[in-house]
Each structure stands twice: as C-alpha cells, then as structure tokens.
Design a protein around this motif. Sequence first.
Motif, PDB file in Angstrom:
ATOM      1  N   GLU A 189     -51.435  51.525 -32.316  1.00 42.11           N
ATOM      2  CA  GLU A 189     -51.594  51.788 -30.884  1.00 42.11           C
ATOM      3  C   GLU A 189     -50.861  50.732 -30.064  1.00 42.11           C
ATOM      4  O   GLU A 189     -51.101  49.540 -30.208  1.00 42.11           O
ATOM      5  CB  GLU A 189     -53.093  51.810 -30.532  1.00 42.11           C
ATOM      6  CG  GLU A 189     -53.415  52.039 -29.062  1.00 42.11           C
ATOM      7  CD  GLU A 189     -53.068  53.449 -28.550  1.00 42.11           C
ATOM      8  OE1 GLU A 189     -52.649  54.299 -29.340  1.00 42.11           O
ATOM      9  OE2 GLU A 189     -53.240  53.682 -27.340  1.00 42.11           O
ATOM     10  N   LYS A 190     -49.972  51.175 -29.217  1.00 42.98           N
ATOM     11  CA  LYS A 190     -49.248  50.338 -28.247  1.00 42.98           C
ATOM     12  C   LYS A 190     -48.762  49.008 -28.819  1.00 42.98           C
ATOM     13  O   LYS A 190     -49.169  47.938 -28.361  1.00 42.98           O
ATOM     14  CB  LYS A 190     -50.126  50.122 -27.014  1.00 42.98           C
ATOM     15  CG  LYS A 190     -50.548  51.459 -26.424  1.00 42.98           C
ATOM     16  CD  LYS A 190     -51.064  51.404 -25.013  1.00 42.98           C
ATOM     17  CE  LYS A 190     -51.280  52.818 -24.502  1.00 42.98           C
ATOM     18  NZ  LYS A 190     -52.625  53.149 -24.113  1.00 42.98           N
ATOM     19  N   ILE A 202     -46.616  59.008 -30.262  1.00 40.16           N
ATOM     20  CA  ILE A 202     -47.590  60.105 -30.186  1.00 40.16           C
ATOM     21  C   ILE A 202     -47.645  60.560 -28.732  1.00 40.16           C
ATOM     22  O   ILE A 202     -47.830  59.743 -27.825  1.00 40.16           O
ATOM     23  CB  ILE A 202     -48.987  59.634 -30.622  1.00 40.16           C
ATOM     24  CG1 ILE A 202     -48.949  59.054 -32.035  1.00 40.16           C
ATOM     25  CG2 ILE A 202     -49.997  60.779 -30.516  1.00 40.16           C
ATOM     26  CD1 ILE A 202     -50.237  58.342 -32.445  1.00 40.16           C
TER      27      ILE A 202
HETATM   28  C1  G1P Z   1     -52.931  57.613 -25.113  1.00 40.95           C
HETATM   29  C2  G1P Z   1     -53.014  57.234 -26.598  1.00 40.95           C
HETATM   30  C3  G1P Z   1     -51.632  56.893 -27.142  1.00 40.95           C
HETATM   31  C4  G1P Z   1     -50.671  58.036 -26.876  1.00 40.95           C
HETATM   32  C5  G1P Z   1     -50.674  58.400 -25.380  1.00 40.95           C
HETATM   33  C6  G1P Z   1     -49.849  59.656 -25.137  1.00 40.95           C
HETATM   34  O1  G1P Z   1     -52.584  56.485 -24.360  1.00 40.95           O
HETATM   35  O2  G1P Z   1     -53.904  56.138 -26.739  1.00 40.95           O
HETATM   36  O3  G1P Z   1     -51.715  56.637 -28.509  1.00 40.95           O
HETATM   37  O4  G1P Z   1     -49.373  57.678 -27.296  1.00 40.95           O
HETATM   38  O5  G1P Z   1     -51.993  58.649 -24.907  1.00 40.95           O
HETATM   39  O6  G1P Z   1     -49.783  59.951 -23.765  1.00 40.95           O
HETATM   40  P1  G1P Z   1     -52.720  56.438 -22.751  1.00 40.95           P
HETATM   41  O7  G1P Z   1     -51.489  57.087 -22.214  1.00 40.95           O
HETATM   42  O8  G1P Z   1     -53.972  57.168 -22.410  1.00 40.95           O
HETATM   43  O9  G1P Z   1     -52.788  54.974 -22.391  1.00 40.95           O
END
Ligand code: G1P
Length: 291
Positions: A189-190, A202
């Motif tokens: 994640e990030k 993703i």
């Molecule tokens: C979420 C997910 C991330 C994904 C993304 C896609 O992050 O945690 O893994 O790549 O959506 O839009 P957010 O955009 O809510 O920070």
Amino acid sequence: MIRKAVFPAAGLGTRFLPATKAQPKEMLVLVDKPIIQYGVEEAAAAGVNHIILVTGRGKNAIEDHFDVSIELETFLEARGKTEQLAEIRKVSNLINFAYVRQGEPLGLGHAVLVAAELVGDEPFAVVLGDDVIDAQPSALKQMADVFERVKGPVLAVERVPESEVSAYGVVDIAESLGDGVYRIKDLVEKPPRAEAPSNLAIIGRYILTPDIFPALRATAVDRTGEIQLTNGLRRLLKQRPIYGYEVKGVRHDTGNKLGFLKAVVYFALRRPDLAEPFRKYLKTIDGENRA
Ligand code: G1P
C-alpha cells in the motif's frame, strides 16, 4: 455470478471543500449525473443487483437519489415530461440498495468489513466511486469474466507514471497469464517511489471472495490508523492466489480536481446533445488563452 457490490462512501471529501460541506462528494455531478451513479450503472451492467453503500454522517442525499420520489414522478407525469420521468425511474428501479454506516473513519479495509454481514458467504465486488471507468463491456463485467476463469480474487490494475505510484496500492507480478491477467506475487500500500515493486497500481475495482473478511479482521491498523484493504489482501495471498487485471477502458480519477474536470469534459464530449456546441466553445477559450 457476482450479485453484490460494496460501495465505500463514508469519506468526508475534504479535497472538494467548500462544495462538499453540505453535499456528499459522491453526488458531485459529471454533466448531469452524480459520480456515484456511473459506478452503480457499471455494476448493474455486470449483473449486480444488490448494492451495499457504506456511508457516514451527511450522506442522506445518496439514499434519496436512489430512492423513489413519488412527488417528483407525479409532477413530471402531470406535465407530460415522459423522457425525464423515464430517466429518474431508471435510477430508482436500477437495483436494490442497502445502507450501513462505517461509524469511524478506519480505512477502506474497515469499510469492507462493515459490509461483511450484508455480503454473506459469496463473492462480491468493491467499487470505489471516485474512479469512473468508461468501458465496453463495463469494467466490472470484464472483471467478472476474469473471475469466472481464474476462480480467485481479481483486482483492477493500471500502469501509472512512476511519480504517482505512492498514491496507490502497487502489485508485484509473479506471472502474466495473458489478455491483461496477472498472478500477483505481492502487494504494497502506497510505497515510496523507490520501494515500489512495479508501476502497476490497484485502481478502484475489486472482485473479492468472502475469505477476505477473516483476513481483514486479522489485519492491524497501519501507521495512519487505518485498516488497509491492500494489507488484508496481502495476508490472504498467503492462503490463495490473487489476480490482477488490466481493464480495457478509460479511467478517470474524479477524486482530485484536475481529474474531475477532465472527466466532465470527457463525458460532455461523448454526449450527442452537447458534443458539438461544447467542442466549439472549448476551441474559442483555447484561442483566448493563447492570445
Ligand atoms: C485506495 C486503496 C489503494 C488503491 C486506491 C485506488 O486508496 O487503499 O490501494 O490503489 O484506493 O483508487 P485511496 O485512494 O482511498 O487513498
């Protein structure tokens, strides 16, 4: 067959203040349809007939939007406005809606967990409404077809510029299975740009299996205080294969201002009633800017 889709929609939408002070960000409009309706129509086109909206305070407008409005229907009927009547009936007839509140802002993984009881013991989709995908067949339909083939969780992925990887969950690929399908080796994640295993990010569509719920329950909050869906999937990956799929279509990230504006222009230019005069107008302001 994927019957149910979870739409996390509890976020405060602070990036669009002051527009989102008294209005949910999901109800911001692309041409004449709220952003969330694009996702709902995409899900419906994939055969989904139950939508579980994970909401929070101040989100009533979403419930009203997908509900029947007798008052409005009577008004339109009396005035013979049949086209508009059909359009708004389409919305409320589209699908069944259930609402559950997230309560605390504990992240995407937590939002999915909150929907566990309503999902039950069957595969389901997760749709992040910010990502609006123009695709034929619909993005979720493409993913549902991949799910049929691989019989395991499928995450939509897209190549993004390296400068943007730290805004996404990023996957490491074990092998390519052809036609945009990958078996995933790891996900993070990030990640900081230097630590990202690839530039395959993703995007906001997932087809998940119910074993994600115990995996999420066992996932601790991260340093931002949130339970990340990516970390739950990473745990699940120890038990079963998980797949990535590059959707064939055009994605708009309407969660940021520039992406939102681009999406408005994109969808307006695809509308037969607006395309021509709007294109003409855009040309005139382009000229003005250069002058
Ligand atoms: C979420 C997910 C991330 C994904 C993304 C896609 O992050 O945690 O893994 O790549 O959506 O839009 P957010 O955009 O809510 O920070």
